[in-house]
Design an enzyme around this catalytic site. Sequence first.
Site, mmCIF file in Angstrom:
data_model
loop_
_atom_site.group_PDB
_atom_site.id
_atom_site.type_symbol
_atom_site.label_atom_id
_atom_site.label_comp_id
_atom_site.label_asym_id
_atom_site.label_seq_id
_atom_site.Cartn_x
_atom_site.Cartn_y
_atom_site.Cartn_z
ATOM 1 C CE LYS A 81 -2.806 -2.471 3.293
ATOM 2 N NZ LYS A 81 -3.135 -2.513 4.731
ATOM 3 N N GLY A 82 2.155 1.065 0.297
ATOM 4 C CA GLY A 82 3.043 2.199 0.566
ATOM 5 C C GLY A 82 3.150 3.219 -0.553
ATOM 6 C CD GLU A 137 8.338 -0.466 -3.451
ATOM 7 O OE1 GLU A 137 7.247 -0.010 -3.109
ATOM 8 O OE2 GLU A 137 8.707 -1.626 -3.205
ATOM 9 C CG ASP A 138 6.840 2.294 -0.177
ATOM 10 O OD1 ASP A 138 7.578 1.466 -0.742
ATOM 11 O OD2 ASP A 138 6.168 2.001 0.833
ATOM 12 C CG ASP A 141 15.104 -1.821 3.114
ATOM 13 O OD1 ASP A 141 15.999 -1.058 3.470
ATOM 14 O OD2 ASP A 141 14.685 -2.748 3.828
ATOM 15 C CE LYS A 169 15.221 2.046 4.476
ATOM 16 N NZ LYS A 169 14.820 1.569 5.811
ATOM 17 C CG PHE A 190 11.602 1.509 9.855
ATOM 18 C CD1 PHE A 190 11.704 0.385 9.035
ATOM 19 C CD2 PHE A 190 10.343 1.987 10.175
ATOM 20 C CE1 PHE A 190 10.567 -0.243 8.544
ATOM 21 C CE2 PHE A 190 9.202 1.362 9.689
ATOM 22 C CZ PHE A 190 9.320 0.241 8.880
ATOM 23 C CB VAL A 191 11.548 6.658 6.677
ATOM 24 C CG1 VAL A 191 12.896 7.276 6.949
ATOM 25 C CG2 VAL A 191 11.595 5.788 5.429
ATOM 26 C CG ASP A 197 3.186 0.252 7.051
ATOM 27 O OD1 ASP A 197 4.022 0.101 6.130
ATOM 28 O OD2 ASP A 197 2.741 -0.697 7.713
ATOM 29 N NE ARG A 203 -0.234 1.634 5.026
ATOM 30 C CZ ARG A 203 0.759 0.877 4.575
ATOM 31 N NH1 ARG A 203 1.719 1.425 3.869
ATOM 32 N NH2 ARG A 203 0.792 -0.414 4.838
HETATM 33 P P1 IMP Z 1 12.710 -4.414 -0.106
HETATM 34 O O1 IMP Z 1 12.117 -5.630 -0.756
HETATM 35 O O2 IMP Z 1 13.580 -4.790 1.071
HETATM 36 O O3 IMP Z 1 13.396 -3.474 -1.039
HETATM 37 O O4 IMP Z 1 11.525 -3.689 0.595
HETATM 38 C C1 IMP Z 1 10.699 -2.813 -0.003
HETATM 39 C C2 IMP Z 1 9.464 -2.604 0.838
HETATM 40 O O5 IMP Z 1 9.743 -2.712 2.246
HETATM 41 C C3 IMP Z 1 8.948 -1.218 0.648
HETATM 42 O O6 IMP Z 1 8.029 -1.178 -0.400
HETATM 43 C C4 IMP Z 1 8.295 -0.906 1.976
HETATM 44 O O7 IMP Z 1 6.970 -1.349 1.958
HETATM 45 C C5 IMP Z 1 9.079 -1.720 2.977
HETATM 46 N N1 IMP Z 1 10.089 -0.884 3.653
HETATM 47 C C6 IMP Z 1 11.432 -0.920 3.481
HETATM 48 N N2 IMP Z 1 12.053 0.003 4.240
HETATM 49 C C7 IMP Z 1 11.062 0.653 4.893
HETATM 50 C C8 IMP Z 1 11.055 1.766 5.835
HETATM 51 O O8 IMP Z 1 12.076 2.363 6.217
HETATM 52 N N3 IMP Z 1 9.820 2.146 6.275
HETATM 53 C C9 IMP Z 1 8.665 1.558 5.893
HETATM 54 N N4 IMP Z 1 8.634 0.534 5.013
HETATM 55 C C10 IMP Z 1 9.814 0.090 4.531
HETATM 56 MG MG MG Z 2 6.070 -1.047 -0.295
#
Ligand code: IMP
Ligand code: MG
Length: 223
Positions: A81-82, A137-138, A141, A169, A190-191, A197, A203
């Site tokens: 949902k981000g 994407e929000d 990570d 990040k 962590f944001v 969220d 959110r």
């Molecule tokens: P990844 O697969 O590790 O790149 O994660 C991506 C998803 O993890 C993002 O779409 C977010 O939903 C969640 N996420 C990663 N870091 C954060 C953060 O700092 N705050 C909130 N959600 C995060």
């Molecule tokens: Mg996300």
Amino acid sequence: MSRACLLSAARTAASHAGSGCSSFFARASLKTLLPVSYYSYDMSLRVLIPADQIRVRVQELAAQIDRDFTPGPVYLIGILKGACIFLADLARAMKTPARIEFVGISSYGRGKTSSGEVQVTKDLDVSIEGFDVIVVEDIVDSGITLEYLLKLFAQRRPKSLRVATLLDKPERRQRPVHVDYVGFRIPDEFVVGYGLDYAEDYRNLPDVCVLGRDVDTSVDAPS
Ligand code: IMP
Ligand code: MG
């Protein structure tokens, strides 16, 4: 009082207000516990990227996309949902005609770190074959979610497949994913807010904030 207690107290006060309760307790609760923003009762929130800076950067990204994709249309695929708030603002800042789709993914649960397993909980409603597509994407990570989705969507033979993310990040990357449009590079914190969220809270904060006091607040907007 803990953050969870204060959140729940504020919600209780809000629901009393909604039901028209006029008892002294409800009015006293509203006065003390229903602030105009999250910040007054959540002292661990620190603004990392204020809303006005986000607005300017989203307009810049939209202009870049317009240059790359005119005359369109381009499919914007938001990851639920981000990404919903970023996508809504980005789509409206673009001049190129956009079609809007969403994909649902679960990988994080209620914690702050990824489970490493990606599952599609809601697939696209349409075929993207032959279309220009931007996955929105929000935050990127580890890159696990994007790597999985890009492979999945590439099999569906779009004309082009790109990625736009509000936040990146890079220190946390485990998979080498290429991101075409990046709003801000941020440190390993962590944001929350602007769609992001923590256990479904925060959110609707207009700013991007970090949870915690001693935080690195250096933010980089790539050119
Ligand atoms: P990844 O697969 O590790 O790149 O994660 C991506 C998803 O993890 C993002 O779409 C977010 O939903 C969640 N996420 C990663 N870091 C954060 C953060 O700092 N705050 C909130 N959600 C995060
Ligand atoms: Mg996300």
